[in-house]
Design an enzyme around this catalytic site. Sequence first.
Site, PDB file in Angstrom:
ATOM      1  N   LYS A 453     -21.599 -26.991  21.585  1.00 34.75           N
ATOM      2  CA  LYS A 453     -20.355 -26.402  21.098  1.00 34.75           C
ATOM      3  C   LYS A 453     -19.202 -27.363  21.364  1.00 34.75           C
ATOM      4  CE  LYS A 453     -19.580 -23.817  25.398  1.00 34.75           C
ATOM      5  NZ  LYS A 453     -19.270 -22.505  25.983  1.00 34.75           N
ATOM      6  N   ARG A 551     -17.108 -10.920  30.040  1.00 40.67           N
ATOM      7  CA  ARG A 551     -16.516 -11.575  28.876  1.00 40.67           C
ATOM      8  C   ARG A 551     -17.062 -10.911  27.604  1.00 40.67           C
ATOM      9  NH1 ARG A 551     -17.096 -17.969  28.554  1.00 40.67           N
ATOM     10  NH2 ARG A 551     -19.297 -17.385  28.470  1.00 40.67           N
ATOM     11  N   HIS A 581     -24.849 -14.733  31.428  1.00 39.00           N
ATOM     12  CA  HIS A 581     -24.202 -15.949  31.934  1.00 39.00           C
ATOM     13  C   HIS A 581     -23.853 -15.784  33.410  1.00 39.00           C
ATOM     14  CE1 HIS A 581     -22.314 -19.806  31.476  1.00 39.00           C
ATOM     15  NE2 HIS A 581     -21.191 -19.350  32.020  1.00 39.00           N
ATOM     16  N   ARG A 638     -30.255 -22.914  29.944  1.00 41.97           N
ATOM     17  CA  ARG A 638     -29.236 -23.488  29.072  1.00 41.97           C
ATOM     18  C   ARG A 638     -28.594 -24.689  29.764  1.00 41.97           C
ATOM     19  NH1 ARG A 638     -28.183 -18.171  29.162  1.00 41.97           N
ATOM     20  NH2 ARG A 638     -26.181 -18.451  30.223  1.00 41.97           N
ATOM     21  N   TYR A 678      10.241 -42.878  27.437  1.00 41.21           N
ATOM     22  CA  TYR A 678      11.153 -41.760  27.223  1.00 41.21           C
ATOM     23  C   TYR A 678      11.787 -41.312  28.542  1.00 41.21           C
ATOM     24  CZ  TYR A 678       9.622 -41.001  22.403  1.00 41.21           C
ATOM     25  OH  TYR A 678       9.374 -41.126  21.065  1.00 41.21           O
ATOM     26  N   CYS A 726       3.459 -41.217  25.647  1.00 41.00           N
ATOM     27  CA  CYS A 726       4.035 -40.891  24.345  1.00 41.00           C
ATOM     28  C   CYS A 726       2.982 -40.203  23.475  1.00 41.00           C
ATOM     29  CB  CYS A 726       4.531 -42.167  23.662  1.00 41.00           C
ATOM     30  SG  CYS A 726       5.615 -43.186  24.669  1.00 41.00           S
ATOM     31  N   ASP A 728       1.559 -41.264  20.666  1.00 44.22           N
ATOM     32  CA  ASP A 728       0.537 -42.142  20.124  1.00 44.22           C
ATOM     33  C   ASP A 728       0.298 -43.387  20.967  1.00 44.22           C
ATOM     34  OD1 ASP A 728       0.326 -40.567  17.635  1.00 44.22           O
ATOM     35  OD2 ASP A 728       2.362 -41.319  17.311  1.00 44.22           O
TER      36      ASP A 728
END
Length: 786
Positions: A453, A551, A581, A638, A678, A726, A728
């Site tokens: 997942k 859950r 679980h 699992r 910044y 920043c 990017d």
Amino acid sequence: MNYTLSEIARICGGTFIGENRRVTEVVTDSRSCGMPAAPLFVAMCGARHDSHDFVDGMYARGVRAFLVERPLDERDGAGYVVVGNAIDALQRLAADWRRRFGGTVVGITGSNGKTVVKEWIAQTAPDGVKLFRSPRSYNSQLGAALSLLMIEGDERFALIEAGISQPGEMARLERMISPDVVLFTSLGDAHQEHFASVEEKCAEKLLLALHAPTIIYHSAYEPLASMLREVYAAGHELHDAAAEAGGGLADAASERNSQLVAAFWRVAGEPAPDFGRLQRVAMRLEVKEGINDSLLVDDAYNSDINSLAIALDYLHGVAAGRPTTLILSDILQSGMDDDELYARVAAMVAAAGVGRFVGIGPKLQAQAERFVCDKAFYASTDDYLRRIDRADIAGRAVLLKGNRDSRFEKLEHALSRKSHTTVLEVDLDAMTHNLNYFRSHLRPGVRLVAMVKAASYGAGDFEVAQLLQHQGVDYLAVAFADEGVLLRERGITMPVVVLNADADSFDAMAANRLEPEIYSLRSLHEFAAAVERYGEQRYPIHVKLDTGMHRLGFVEEELPALLDALARCGRTVRVASVFAHLCTSDDPAQDDFTRLQIARFDRMSSRIAEALPYPVLRHTANSAAIERFPEAQYDMCRLGLGLYGFGFEHNAALRPVSTLRTRIVQIKRLAPTETVGYGRAGVLSRPTVTATVPIGYADGLDRHLGCGAWSMRVKGRPAPIVGRVCMDSCMIDVTDIDGVAEGDEAVVFSPAAGNTPEAMAEVLGTIPYEILTSVAGRVKRIYLKE
């Protein structure tokens, strides 16, 4: 190799049965796409696999010679050698073939640098010198045997890697390889977990040189060098490569590797090597997304006949139904004349079922008539780039195989889909190692679900799923139906469980044969209705129980209503598994609660299993529970974060699979009065050299890692982030690192100590899951495979 089965039986101490076939090549993987003219299929029994199950399939493909570990029903025209242990038998056979070899066998061992030194020796070989080198990292007990059996016999040198992971292995390799020359590379921490000390590992490595007349080493590598001089002072010719003129390479490890290469050629009586011919060594196959919905398998710089066969097999596996293209350059320094060489290449291409062949170089152009598939030929890489045909690439799996002069990196750049300088490397071999580590903790017969997942915890979707399907995992699990649909579209055929199944996705799930987690009566009734709309019967579902996490799932009081509903839906759906679980299995302080959950699951799941008229699988153990609560294994477990290299606590036996890398795009030299970034948050206290790298919070680099909280690695040394991260990009401090230049690599996180996702998670007060899943989709994934 060239043997009859009766000869093999005599050499290996086995029993010969049936037709006395002659064989020339060994096949150990039934999934090999091409089959040589006279193959010997070797069937082995492993802890969790038995390749005897594939003998019938191999017979149907034309194989008539088999080395097996138990008697099988005889088939018309087939011959068999029955042995007690197939790997032992192959090692005996390899030792016999090595004894027949008249050239010089060179054994290469060490912790790091074995493959680089081997490939550099091949790249610098004088014209006219034919040598064999073991493919890639074929250095294990099985790999070394297969390598020796690939020797044709007319080579001057055979370069054989020897790798070990625990005591007792090198003695077996030494008996088989029986090297005339041993070359020791560096000694590091790799595979240290099975040795009490570095000295113990050195002593094990030294066994390869026990009977070797000539030893080449580098005195910079201690304690190996001192131990070698002490143990082999008499009766061996020792050559310290530290005295050699190397290639003048930038980093110490590469320069020492070049000195080892120089020492080898001096000992061989040849002129000093031309290090200007060196090219980067592609240590592993790289798989990445290409343009026009293609999949690229980049194996440039490994253009030799043996690596081509391996790469074609891998191409067939990752293609998963896509048509295939091979783009191949002229093969250099094969030691064969062109007619023999390209006749063999053409036969391999035909046997592999390659759909489209693109040959680049004058030698391939001259041999064009040998290739019977859809084909095109070009004089050079630049010629092909000017006239590239979209049909060669679009929707296809494309293998790139180029020689050192072909400049295939230009082709790779042109065909890759994403050009972002920042990349996430995913080590599929490390993932396989982790999978086998957890498998070793399971009882025989216990099945395994692999969690893929969230794009396999950030590692990617199809490529990871394809590996797990290849490795025989029983189920995959995704969070949402869209993830499962994507896997189906990419050719994944194994069972896929959808954990967050909702009514809006039930039709898509039924259409794509995805199996839902059913956690309420409403979800059961709605999915049963979807199944009826598709005309299906006894569709597999997975019933979720709530044993304490609260859950999703049925609580114990709801079981009577659940059993009644399952009885009424009996013709529509069929319970494949019942699961729950464990929410604290990684926390020793909560072990009492975990045991309570296990007991509750045992009681609830037993009640369901007893009520149903067919068998069901039960599973509640996750990665941590596999190690800590063996009583919770039931029928299946699992595997989640453990697959990606992280345990419930730090575990040196696991190998983190992901490395996030970027490159320096600009360097600035700033005075102490300057500030960076910044808000002027990067305040300098000394003359500072900063490097800007193109990774920011939009790529998954958390803003809280700025202002010195996290350090990347440049040339192996820490480079703290200066100022704020920043969107990017960000800036790092490289003042104390010598020789940094624009274009140099910066490692954001990796398996290296202090640079791991675990360490980053500690800085951020979170868990490795979040670090791994935060890497943005715009970051190019590159998949590495031996």
